[in-house]
Design an enzyme around this catalytic site. Sequence first.
Site, PDB file in Angstrom:
ATOM      1  N   LYS A   1       0.868  -1.177   0.000  1.00  0.00           N
ATOM      2  CA  LYS A   1       0.000   0.000   0.000  1.00  0.00           C
ATOM      3  C   LYS A   1       0.902   1.223   0.000  1.00  0.00           C
ATOM      4  O   LYS A   1       1.668   1.440   0.930  1.00  0.00           O
ATOM      5  CB  LYS A   1      -0.907   0.005   1.230  1.00  0.00           C
ATOM      6  CG  LYS A   1      -1.820   1.227   1.321  1.00  0.00           C
ATOM      7  CD  LYS A   1      -2.699   1.128   2.568  1.00  0.00           C
ATOM      8  CE  LYS A   1      -3.594   2.354   2.706  1.00  0.00           C
ATOM      9  NZ  LYS A   1      -4.444   2.267   3.923  1.00  0.00           N
TER      10      LYS A   1
ATOM     11  N   ASP B   1     -13.708   3.653  10.649  1.00  0.00           N
ATOM     12  CA  ASP B   1     -13.894   3.586   9.199  1.00  0.00           C
ATOM     13  C   ASP B   1     -14.278   2.168   8.777  1.00  0.00           C
ATOM     14  O   ASP B   1     -13.800   1.664   7.757  1.00  0.00           O
ATOM     15  CB  ASP B   1     -12.605   4.028   8.484  1.00  0.00           C
ATOM     16  CG  ASP B   1     -12.851   4.354   7.014  1.00  0.00           C
ATOM     17  OD1 ASP B   1     -14.007   4.646   6.647  1.00  0.00           O
ATOM     18  OD2 ASP B   1     -11.888   4.310   6.220  1.00  0.00           O
TER      19      ASP B   1
END
Length: 261
Positions: free
Chosen positions: A4, A101
């Site tokens: 990532k 989230d």
Amino acid sequence: MVVKRLASQSGQGLKEFKNEVVLIGKLQHRNFVRLLGYNMKDHEMILLYEYMHNKSLDRFIFVKTLSVCLDWDLRFDIIMGIARGLLYLHQDSRLRIIHRDLKASNVLLDEDMNPKISDFSLAKIVKGRETEDNLRLYVSRIRVGRFSIKSDVFSFEVVILEIISGKRNTGNYHNQQAFSLISYSWELWKAKRVLELMDLALAESCNSIEALRFLMLGMDIESLPEPKEPAFVSKRSIERLPSSLSKSEINQMTITQEEGR
């Protein structure tokens, strides 16, 4: 292994990067994605995660050609895995954490379809009574940017609805004036047609009683009060069509309040 990469111009900055590294490094649970390493170089921030063969949950539940692979037993196990991960964050971990989230795209699936909660960049460590903060209205909390454990619980309930229905929380629900999956579910509840929320791909495999209990986070059906109208529902009702539910099915149903607990 999955890389990532966060560029300096991305929405996630150094604070979020450090937050994710610190939290995932300290958390050990089978329903969290594992961080294998990280690096910062030339204005880029790199995170190395374990490889998830089946990518994210949203890919499976919202793509019709893939949703048929998710029978009821598999969806049941995925929901339970996410619940175990949240319970660890909120109660069993030495660090009590709000994810902030939680959504289908942040739940990854390994080669055996085990769910792994990911993306802790917005997560927050809380202490003592802060975790038991009373919420008068969940909506007011969100509007001022304040979160509690109840925020995660609310998000988890939305994920459950998406897993069971195969529908996104935002969308057009058959022109029934419902502007979200939450409002659509509420309208079906009022019309005594809540089982119509079920994904058509579950027609043969679904256990309707188990599905209804999941809408109540597994609590005892008889102990729950009648639900109140959630804050996000449309004020218009869906069309009155003949109910496809039997009287016995309707009598066994109830649903948890849409407010965060």
